[in-house]
Design a protein around this motif. Structure first.
Motif, short mmCIF file in Angstrom:
data_model
loop_
_atom_site.label_atom_id
_atom_site.label_comp_id
_atom_site.label_asym_id
_atom_site.label_seq_id
_atom_site.Cartn_x
_atom_site.Cartn_y
_atom_site.Cartn_z
N LEU A 31 0.83 -1.20 0.00
CA LEU A 31 0.00 0.00 0.00
C LEU A 31 0.86 1.25 0.00
N LEU A 32 1.94 1.22 0.77
CA LEU A 32 2.86 2.36 0.82
C LEU A 32 3.53 2.58 -0.53
N ALA A 33 3.93 1.50 -1.19
CA ALA A 33 4.64 1.60 -2.46
C ALA A 33 3.85 2.40 -3.48
N ASP A 171 -6.06 -13.39 14.67
CA ASP A 171 -4.98 -13.95 15.49
C ASP A 171 -4.46 -12.96 16.53
N ARG A 172 -4.86 -11.69 16.43
CA ARG A 172 -4.48 -10.63 17.37
C ARG A 172 -3.00 -10.28 17.32
N LEU A 173 -2.27 -10.86 16.38
CA LEU A 173 -0.86 -10.53 16.21
C LEU A 173 -0.61 -9.75 14.92
N HIS A 174 -1.49 -9.90 13.94
CA HIS A 174 -1.32 -9.22 12.67
C HIS A 174 -2.46 -8.23 12.45
N PRO A 175 -2.18 -7.07 11.88
CA PRO A 175 -3.26 -6.15 11.55
C PRO A 175 -4.16 -6.76 10.48
N GLY A 176 -5.43 -6.34 10.51
CA GLY A 176 -6.31 -6.64 9.38
C GLY A 176 -6.08 -5.59 8.31
N GLU A 177 -6.96 -5.54 7.31
CA GLU A 177 -6.76 -4.55 6.25
C GLU A 177 -6.72 -3.13 6.79
N ARG A 178 -7.64 -2.81 7.71
CA ARG A 178 -7.65 -1.46 8.29
C ARG A 178 -6.33 -1.16 9.00
N GLY A 179 -5.82 -2.13 9.73
CA GLY A 179 -4.57 -1.93 10.45
C GLY A 179 -3.39 -1.74 9.52
N HIS A 180 -3.33 -2.56 8.47
CA HIS A 180 -2.25 -2.41 7.49
C HIS A 180 -2.33 -1.04 6.83
N GLN A 182 -3.52 1.66 8.21
CA GLN A 182 -3.06 2.65 9.19
C GLN A 182 -1.53 2.73 9.20
N LEU A 183 -0.88 1.58 9.15
CA LEU A 183 0.58 1.57 9.09
C LEU A 183 1.08 2.27 7.83
N ALA A 184 0.46 1.96 6.70
CA ALA A 184 0.88 2.58 5.44
C ALA A 184 0.70 4.09 5.47
N VAL A 185 -0.42 4.54 6.03
CA VAL A 185 -0.69 5.99 6.13
C VAL A 185 0.36 6.66 7.01
N ARG A 186 0.68 6.04 8.13
CA ARG A 186 1.64 6.64 9.06
C ARG A 186 3.05 6.64 8.49
N ALA A 194 9.80 13.88 5.24
CA ALA A 194 11.24 13.81 4.95
C ALA A 194 11.54 14.10 3.48
N GLY A 195 10.49 14.36 2.67
CA GLY A 195 10.69 14.65 1.27
C GLY A 195 10.94 13.42 0.42
N VAL A 196 10.67 12.23 0.97
CA VAL A 196 10.92 10.99 0.23
C VAL A 196 9.69 10.55 -0.55
N ALA A 197 8.51 10.62 0.07
CA ALA A 197 7.26 10.23 -0.61
C ALA A 197 6.62 11.46 -1.23
N THR A 198 6.38 11.42 -2.51
CA THR A 198 5.78 12.55 -3.22
C THR A 198 4.46 12.20 -3.88
N GLY A 199 4.04 10.95 -3.75
CA GLY A 199 2.78 10.53 -4.33
C GLY A 199 1.62 10.67 -3.35
N PRO A 200 0.42 10.31 -3.76
CA PRO A 200 -0.75 10.44 -2.88
C PRO A 200 -0.69 9.46 -1.71
N ALA A 201 -1.15 9.90 -0.56
CA ALA A 201 -1.16 9.05 0.63
C ALA A 201 -2.12 7.88 0.44
N PRO A 202 -1.80 6.72 0.99
CA PRO A 202 -2.74 5.58 0.90
C PRO A 202 -4.05 5.92 1.59
N SER A 203 -5.12 5.34 1.10
CA SER A 203 -6.42 5.56 1.72
C SER A 203 -6.51 4.75 3.01
N PRO A 204 -7.05 5.34 4.09
CA PRO A 204 -7.25 4.58 5.32
C PRO A 204 -8.49 3.69 5.27
#
Length: 297
Positions: A31-33, A171-180, A182-186, A194-204
């Protein structure tokens, strides 16, 4: 102009477990990519379920370096804490070598500290505390080394997202789609600052409906249970011993000694790395003092 090259190293979290799509696991890294630049990034996910720091160093790093990435994420360590062979000195040395290899090549390094598995699984205190202590040790190492190598670092070990069940898989150890997501957004927000990502932010917002409760429970009772057993088999006898030690110290009112012992181990591990870089060992003393809260002799 060539596309941004992004390589992801790690374990099941980065592989995308918990975020199923018709084509297989997706996860936060994929998602981040999509938001690293206006044009699609050249994304390679080398993460493997069950991987430890040894696997990242010995199996994933060489392939990652061969691809000469502009950005590399290294999110690893939880599986190390779930094994009877856990040793913070070895974890620190491996991470140091991985971070050094990629930053020497000019890649931007992306890291994260993670929540402890005992708390996420809801284990009883005597079992959860030793695992929490191990994860805090790994996080302390990741914090220190991220600072040393100028990494973009996400503090994911705390926060309201950990207790929001809507963000986590069965399993309470891995995020679901919403959690993944959230990680991608953050991660994206940090990289944008930091000027590294210049594309649109992932949708939450999730793309797929959440699995039905019955489907989640079935997965946990079958594949999920097997996943946990494979990672914890050699830990169980040691963990029971650690739990007995935990109960004994708490009964005596000396539980703080266990925390101090763990902090000292982290301090020594990082001081050893610093001393290896500077034969006089001066920097190692400074690192040890900062982590232990002591003063320089």
């Amino acid at each position: 102009m060539r596309p941004v090259r992004y390589v992801a190293l790690g374990d099941s979290l980065t592989q995308g477990v918990g975020d199923p799509t018709p084509g297989g696991w997706r996860g936060w890294a994929a998602l981040l990519a999509d938001g690293l630049a206006e044009e699609p990034a050249e994304f390679t996910n080398l993460a493997v379920s069950g991987a430890r720091t040894r696997d990242v160093l010995e199996r994933q790093t060489a392939e990652g370096l061969r691809r000469r990435p502009d950005l590399v994420s290294v999110v690893i360590g939880v599986n190390d804490t779930l094994r009877g062979t856990f040793d913070i000195h070895t974890v620190a040395a491996r991470l140091d070598r991985v971070y050094a290899a990629f930053t020497a090549q000019g890649a931007v390094l992306l890291t994260a500290c993670l929540p402890d598995p005992g708390a996420m699984l809801g284990l009883p205190g005597a079992l959860a505390r030793p695992l929490a202590r191990r994860q805090r040790a790994v996080n302390a190492v990741v914090h220190a080394l991220s600072d040393r190598y100028g990494a973009v670092h996400l503090h994911a070990a705390r926060g309201a997202w950990l207790t929001d069940r809507a963000l986590w898989s069965a399993d309470r150890l891995h995020p679901g789609e919403r959690g993944h997501r959230q990680l991608a957004v953050r991660f994206h927000a940090l990289l944008a600052d930091a000027g590294v990502a210049t594309g649109p932010a992932p949708s939450p917002e999730p793309e797929f409906p959440a699995p039905a409760r019955t489907a989640s429970l079935w997965w946990l009772a079958t594949a999920g249970t097997g996943w946990l057993v494979r990672r914890c088999t050699d830990l169980l006898p040691q963990l029971l011993g650690l739990a007995v030690d935990e109960v004994r110290h708490r009964a005596r009112g000396t539980g703080a000694r266990l925390d101090l012992r763990a902090a000292r181990a982290v301090s020594v591990a990082l001081a050893a790395l610093a001393a290896a870089e500077r034969p006089d060992g001066a920097d190692g003393v400074d690192v040890a003092c900062r982590l232990s809260g002591g003063v320089r002799p």
